[in-house]
Design an enzyme around this catalytic site. Structure first.
Site, PDB file in Angstrom:
ATOM      1  N   ALA A  32      43.827  45.117  48.353  1.00 14.75           N
ATOM      2  CA  ALA A  32      45.048  44.569  47.757  1.00 14.75           C
ATOM      3  C   ALA A  32      45.116  43.066  47.990  1.00 14.75           C
ATOM      4  O   ALA A  32      44.896  42.600  49.100  1.00 14.75           O
ATOM      5  CB  ALA A  32      46.274  45.246  48.353  1.00 14.75           C
ATOM      6  N   ASP A  33      45.417  42.340  46.930  1.00 13.54           N
ATOM      7  CA  ASP A  33      45.643  40.908  47.088  1.00 13.54           C
ATOM      8  C   ASP A  33      47.139  40.660  47.240  1.00 13.54           C
ATOM      9  O   ASP A  33      47.949  41.585  47.174  1.00 13.54           O
ATOM     10  CB  ASP A  33      45.061  40.126  45.906  1.00 13.54           C
ATOM     11  CG  ASP A  33      45.660  40.532  44.566  1.00 13.54           C
ATOM     12  OD1 ASP A  33      46.734  41.177  44.528  1.00 13.54           O
ATOM     13  OD2 ASP A  33      45.054  40.188  43.535  1.00 13.54           O
ATOM     14  N   SER A  34      47.507  39.427  47.452  1.00 11.05           N
ATOM     15  CA  SER A  34      48.913  39.118  47.713  1.00 11.05           C
ATOM     16  C   SER A  34      49.803  39.475  46.528  1.00 11.05           C
ATOM     17  O   SER A  34      50.942  39.909  46.713  1.00 11.05           O
ATOM     18  CB  SER A  34      49.086  37.650  48.089  1.00 11.05           C
ATOM     19  OG  SER A  34      48.594  36.812  47.063  1.00 11.05           O
ATOM     20  N   ALA A  36      49.367  42.002  44.390  1.00  9.26           N
ATOM     21  CA  ALA A  36      49.549  43.459  44.415  1.00  9.26           C
ATOM     22  C   ALA A  36      50.543  43.861  45.497  1.00  9.26           C
ATOM     23  O   ALA A  36      51.383  44.741  45.281  1.00  9.26           O
ATOM     24  CB  ALA A  36      48.207  44.147  44.638  1.00  9.26           C
ATOM     25  N   ILE A  37      50.468  43.211  46.632  1.00  4.75           N
ATOM     26  CA  ILE A  37      51.377  43.536  47.731  1.00  4.75           C
ATOM     27  C   ILE A  37      52.808  43.161  47.363  1.00  4.75           C
ATOM     28  O   ILE A  37      53.741  43.925  47.608  1.00  4.75           O
ATOM     29  CB  ILE A  37      50.916  42.856  49.036  1.00  4.75           C
ATOM     30  CG1 ILE A  37      49.596  43.496  49.497  1.00  4.75           C
ATOM     31  CG2 ILE A  37      51.978  42.962  50.117  1.00  4.75           C
ATOM     32  CD1 ILE A  37      48.913  42.798  50.645  1.00  4.75           C
TER      33      ILE A  37
END
Length: 73
Positions: A32-34, A36-37
């Site tokens: 997960a990248d930022s 997606a988070i």
């Protein structure tokens, strides 16, 4: 809460629900990248009606961390 989050994460990341445990790390395991988070946080806020503080992700690294955070706030 865990089962719902498990299903939502499986759908979002395109993985089998049973592969997601409380120990699943958002970055290491789900890649997960930022963005997606942040999207996950917004979705959780709208579904639960609870506010998730912007700095929550500094301490939330695993699915279990997130479940504990949401249940305690």
């Amino acid at each position: 809460m865990f089962e719902k989050l498990q299903k939502d994460l499986a759908d979002y990341f395109g993985v089998a629900p049973e592969s997601i445990t409380r120990e699943t790390d958002f970055v290491k395991d789900l890649k997960a990248d930022s963005l997606a988070i942040m999207e996950l946080m917004f979705n959780l806020e709208s579904e639960t009606g609870k506010t998730i503080e912007d700095d929550a992700m500094e301490t939330v690294h695993t699915v279990g961390d997130l479940v504990d955070y949401v249940e305690s706030h």
